[in-house]
Scaffold this motif. Sequence first.
Motif, PDB file in Angstrom:
ATOM      1  N   LYS A 172       3.962  -8.873  10.308  1.00  0.00           N
ATOM      2  CA  LYS A 172       3.989  -9.558   9.016  1.00  0.00           C
ATOM      3  C   LYS A 172       2.931  -9.004   8.073  1.00  0.00           C
ATOM      4  O   LYS A 172       3.191  -8.792   6.877  1.00  0.00           O
ATOM      5  N   VAL A 173       1.725  -8.754   8.606  1.00  0.00           N
ATOM      6  CA  VAL A 173       0.639  -8.233   7.768  1.00  0.00           C
ATOM      7  C   VAL A 173       0.957  -6.821   7.306  1.00  0.00           C
ATOM      8  O   VAL A 173       0.796  -6.479   6.132  1.00  0.00           O
ATOM      9  N   VAL A 174       1.421  -5.975   8.230  1.00  0.00           N
ATOM     10  CA  VAL A 174       1.738  -4.586   7.875  1.00  0.00           C
ATOM     11  C   VAL A 174       2.896  -4.550   6.878  1.00  0.00           C
ATOM     12  O   VAL A 174       2.871  -3.764   5.909  1.00  0.00           O
ATOM     13  N   ASN A 175       3.903  -5.386   7.076  1.00  0.00           N
ATOM     14  CA  ASN A 175       5.013  -5.444   6.125  1.00  0.00           C
ATOM     15  C   ASN A 175       4.519  -5.801   4.730  1.00  0.00           C
ATOM     16  O   ASN A 175       4.959  -5.232   3.719  1.00  0.00           O
ATOM     17  N   SER A 176       3.596  -6.761   4.674  1.00  0.00           N
ATOM     18  CA  SER A 176       3.041  -7.172   3.382  1.00  0.00           C
ATOM     19  C   SER A 176       2.314  -6.014   2.709  1.00  0.00           C
ATOM     20  O   SER A 176       2.469  -5.781   1.503  1.00  0.00           O
ATOM     21  N   ILE A 177       1.539  -5.260   3.493  1.00  0.00           N
ATOM     22  CA  ILE A 177       0.800  -4.117   2.955  1.00  0.00           C
ATOM     23  C   ILE A 177       1.762  -3.058   2.423  1.00  0.00           C
ATOM     24  O   ILE A 177       1.563  -2.498   1.333  1.00  0.00           O
ATOM     25  N   ILE A 178       2.815  -2.779   3.181  1.00  0.00           N
ATOM     26  CA  ILE A 178       3.795  -1.780   2.749  1.00  0.00           C
ATOM     27  C   ILE A 178       4.504  -2.226   1.483  1.00  0.00           C
ATOM     28  O   ILE A 178       4.645  -1.446   0.520  1.00  0.00           O
ATOM     29  N   ASN A 179       4.937  -3.475   1.439  1.00  0.00           N
ATOM     30  CA  ASN A 179       5.663  -3.976   0.265  1.00  0.00           C
ATOM     31  C   ASN A 179       4.795  -3.993  -0.983  1.00  0.00           C
ATOM     32  O   ASN A 179       5.304  -3.816  -2.104  1.00  0.00           O
ATOM     33  N   GLU A 180       3.500  -4.184  -0.815  1.00  0.00           N
ATOM     34  CA  GLU A 180       2.591  -4.237  -1.964  1.00  0.00           C
ATOM     35  C   GLU A 180       2.182  -2.852  -2.460  1.00  0.00           C
ATOM     36  O   GLU A 180       1.728  -2.711  -3.604  1.00  0.00           O
ATOM     37  N   ASN A 181       2.339  -1.821  -1.625  1.00  0.00           N
ATOM     38  CA  ASN A 181       1.816  -0.503  -1.982  1.00  0.00           C
ATOM     39  C   ASN A 181       2.850   0.629  -1.885  1.00  0.00           C
ATOM     40  O   ASN A 181       2.499   1.791  -2.112  1.00  0.00           O
ATOM     41  N   LYS A 182       4.101   0.317  -1.609  1.00  0.00           N
ATOM     42  CA  LYS A 182       5.101   1.353  -1.392  1.00  0.00           C
ATOM     43  C   LYS A 182       5.460   2.084  -2.687  1.00  0.00           C
ATOM     44  O   LYS A 182       5.355   1.549  -3.796  1.00  0.00           O
ATOM     45  N   ASP A 183       5.892   3.340  -2.511  1.00  0.00           N
ATOM     46  CA  ASP A 183       6.345   4.133  -3.648  1.00  0.00           C
ATOM     47  C   ASP A 183       7.845   3.909  -3.848  1.00  0.00           C
ATOM     48  O   ASP A 183       8.438   3.007  -3.247  1.00  0.00           O
ATOM     49  N   GLU A 184       8.454   4.740  -4.684  1.00  0.00           N
ATOM     50  CA  GLU A 184       9.871   4.553  -4.990  1.00  0.00           C
ATOM     51  C   GLU A 184      10.771   4.774  -3.771  1.00  0.00           C
ATOM     52  O   GLU A 184      11.929   4.342  -3.756  1.00  0.00           O
ATOM     53  N   ASN A 185      10.219   5.434  -2.738  1.00  0.00           N
ATOM     54  CA  ASN A 185      10.988   5.658  -1.515  1.00  0.00           C
ATOM     55  C   ASN A 185      10.712   4.581  -0.461  1.00  0.00           C
ATOM     56  O   ASN A 185      11.212   4.673   0.663  1.00  0.00           O
ATOM     57  N   GLY A 186       9.923   3.595  -0.842  1.00  0.00           N
ATOM     58  CA  GLY A 186       9.602   2.533   0.100  1.00  0.00           C
ATOM     59  C   GLY A 186       8.565   2.927   1.128  1.00  0.00           C
ATOM     60  O   GLY A 186       8.456   2.286   2.179  1.00  0.00           O
ATOM     61  N   GLU A 187       7.781   3.972   0.836  1.00  0.00           N
ATOM     62  CA  GLU A 187       6.820   4.498   1.797  1.00  0.00           C
ATOM     63  C   GLU A 187       5.379   4.313   1.320  1.00  0.00           C
ATOM     64  O   GLU A 187       5.106   4.212   0.124  1.00  0.00           O
ATOM     65  N   VAL A 188       4.468   4.303   2.291  1.00  0.00           N
ATOM     66  CA  VAL A 188       3.030   4.266   2.026  1.00  0.00           C
ATOM     67  C   VAL A 188       2.370   5.280   2.948  1.00  0.00           C
ATOM     68  O   VAL A 188       2.805   5.450   4.098  1.00  0.00           O
ATOM     69  N   GLN A 189       1.345   5.971   2.457  1.00  0.00           N
ATOM     70  CA  GLN A 189       0.606   6.858   3.346  1.00  0.00           C
ATOM     71  C   GLN A 189       0.071   6.050   4.524  1.00  0.00           C
ATOM     72  O   GLN A 189      -0.516   4.992   4.344  1.00  0.00           O
ATOM     73  N   PHE A 190       0.285   6.568   5.712  1.00  0.00           N
ATOM     74  CA  PHE A 190      -0.103   5.821   6.911  1.00  0.00           C
ATOM     75  C   PHE A 190      -1.599   5.536   6.930  1.00  0.00           C
ATOM     76  O   PHE A 190      -2.023   4.431   7.286  1.00  0.00           O
ATOM     77  N   SER A 191      -2.423   6.511   6.553  1.00  0.00           N
ATOM     78  CA  SER A 191      -3.874   6.317   6.567  1.00  0.00           C
ATOM     79  C   SER A 191      -4.292   5.199   5.621  1.00  0.00           C
ATOM     80  O   SER A 191      -5.201   4.413   5.923  1.00  0.00           O
ATOM     81  N   LEU A 192      -3.622   5.084   4.467  1.00  0.00           N
ATOM     82  CA  LEU A 192      -3.924   4.017   3.520  1.00  0.00           C
ATOM     83  C   LEU A 192      -3.522   2.660   4.109  1.00  0.00           C
ATOM     84  O   LEU A 192      -4.267   1.682   4.005  1.00  0.00           O
TER      85      LEU A 192
ATOM     86  N   PHE B  78       3.672   9.235   6.565  1.00  0.00           N
ATOM     87  CA  PHE B  78       4.094   8.130   5.706  1.00  0.00           C
ATOM     88  C   PHE B  78       4.809   7.089   6.565  1.00  0.00           C
ATOM     89  O   PHE B  78       5.556   7.426   7.481  1.00  0.00           O
ATOM     90  N   ILE B  79       4.578   5.826   6.249  1.00  0.00           N
ATOM     91  CA  ILE B  79       5.186   4.732   7.004  1.00  0.00           C
ATOM     92  C   ILE B  79       6.082   3.904   6.086  1.00  0.00           C
ATOM     93  O   ILE B  79       5.765   3.686   4.917  1.00  0.00           O
ATOM     94  N   SER B  80       7.214   3.462   6.642  1.00  0.00           N
ATOM     95  CA  SER B  80       8.125   2.588   5.902  1.00  0.00           C
ATOM     96  C   SER B  80       8.732   1.597   6.891  1.00  0.00           C
ATOM     97  O   SER B  80       8.720   1.814   8.103  1.00  0.00           O
ATOM     98  N   ILE B  81       9.261   0.505   6.358  1.00  0.00           N
ATOM     99  CA  ILE B  81       9.874  -0.525   7.189  1.00  0.00           C
ATOM    100  C   ILE B  81      11.295  -0.112   7.532  1.00  0.00           C
ATOM    101  O   ILE B  81      12.071   0.266   6.650  1.00  0.00           O
TER     102      ILE B  81
END
Length: 263
Positions: free
Chosen positions: A186-206, A252-255
């Motif tokens: 739930k926490v990781v999903n929240s982080i991804i949804n708040e910081n994802k780019d147009e492809n739904g991805e976030v740098q894993f290190s971030l 990069f990480i995505s749900i």
Amino acid sequence: MAIAENNHKIAVLIDYDNFNNEEFLKVLFEELNEYGDIIIKEAYFSDLDSTITNKNKATKHKFIEKLQTLGINPKLQIPYTKGKNAADIRIAIEAMDLLNKDYITCFCLASSDSDLTPLATKLKNENKFVIGAGIESTPKPFKVECNYFINIDTRIKDTKELANKLEKEVEKVTNKKDDRIEELVKVVNSIINENKDENGEVQFSLAIALLKKRQTDFSPKNYGFKNNSALPFFHASLNNYYKIDKRSGVDFISIKKNDTSKQ
């Protein structure tokens, strides 16, 4: 200049009145080796009945032998006021003295109560990296004030030596493992949804950096993984929830679309 997370010079200050289990201490020192070199190990105690002046010489010898084996320097603080934690006060005083040692970049405060919370705050304000260590039920204010917190009892395997003392704690950790995974997702999903780019991805290190800020006690070891490496942990234990792609050397990480957890 920022210090690499695995290149610290560490001073370990132990509240021995409530953090004295030999297995806990061994696990603590093993984990701290991942952060750098331990140059000071000091244990402060005021409870003579459970340490030096115990019931017989054999117990006294065992106490001394344990500290010698672990390379710990014992420091007795006689309590002058009934009901006050003299060991905590002594730790705070000596930590202030150690602040003058510029080569010490990290303090580890080993205690399972919240009395050292103000000290953790002060050390952080002095630009020191603070690692807390205690059992999982250690009060949250102390955990939050540390840069990183080690839940020692979640690191302990079910051995014969500790079976009687830790049976209930180990059972609770086992029962809660799946719940903790779901809470982590739930926490990781929240982080991804708040910081994802147009492809739904976030740098894993971030994503991991933000996770550690929200959960200062985050460690793959808390979920039964063999070490603290986040990327292998996500690949091995959370691959049903997340897709991780590498491009130009960056992860990069995505749900995953089939993740049915709350996002």
